[in-house]
Design an enzyme around this catalytic site. Sequence first.
Site, short mmCIF file in Angstrom:
data_model
loop_
_atom_site.label_atom_id
_atom_site.label_comp_id
_atom_site.label_asym_id
_atom_site.label_seq_id
_atom_site.Cartn_x
_atom_site.Cartn_y
_atom_site.Cartn_z
CD GLU A 94 -3.02 -0.93 0.12
OE1 GLU A 94 -3.09 0.16 -0.50
OE2 GLU A 94 -3.75 -1.90 -0.13
CB CYS A 103 -5.60 4.14 -5.74
SG CYS A 103 -7.22 3.59 -6.33
#
Length: 239
Positions: free
Chosen positions: A17, A26
């Site tokens: 992450e 993202c």
Amino acid sequence: MARKVNSAGIKLVQTFEGLKLEAYTCPAGIWTIGYGHTKGVKKGDKITDAEAEKILAQDLAQCGEQIEKCVNVPLNDNQFAALASFVFNVGIGSLTASSLLRRLNHGDYDCVPSELSKWVKASNPKTGKKVTLAGLVKRRAAEGELWLETDSGDAFLNSQDMPQQVHADDSRTIYRVAARSGLRVRSGASTSYDVIKVLPLDTQVYVIREKEGWAAIDTEGDGALDGWVAMDFLRVHQT
């Protein structure tokens, strides 16, 4: 008390992450902050390192609770952590609707790494098309490796030395044919492929892999592909 994700699982999630203290989008176009946290995140949000750690702990605890509700077989700490990373990334809905969960709950522990490896696509926010992401491929592989890594502390199980006498795995899940009139075995995964043979009711088979409702089967137990059948007509063999 909810089961906690072990340090190996936490490290895996943190590694893939990454840590961002300011909100960002993202690859799938979702606003994200900290270690992959998305709930309620909006443009301009900022957090501290300590807040990121706290949010991650809360998110993983939620993943753990969700896993415990839907997985009906025992998991060791690494297996639990691997699934927690997976759910953290794809969401519990994806797990509950997956062939991974169905097969795992039937006792097929060995299927998990290959089932995880299917989940490597994301929708390109510009085109809307699903594409394979290199980061997801690496993450699924890492989760699969963690799943297979024993945490028992048993010196024999943890040994890296190669034994000179090796046995075939006879713990695979056995399925039986549930079609009363027999089950057609085809050369490929659709009805457009030729019928190779027909298996009688209650014939026992092994499933090598699944594809869109079809199962590649091994009828001899030797690991070789003997054809494809509709998964709907197979049932787990009850011994």
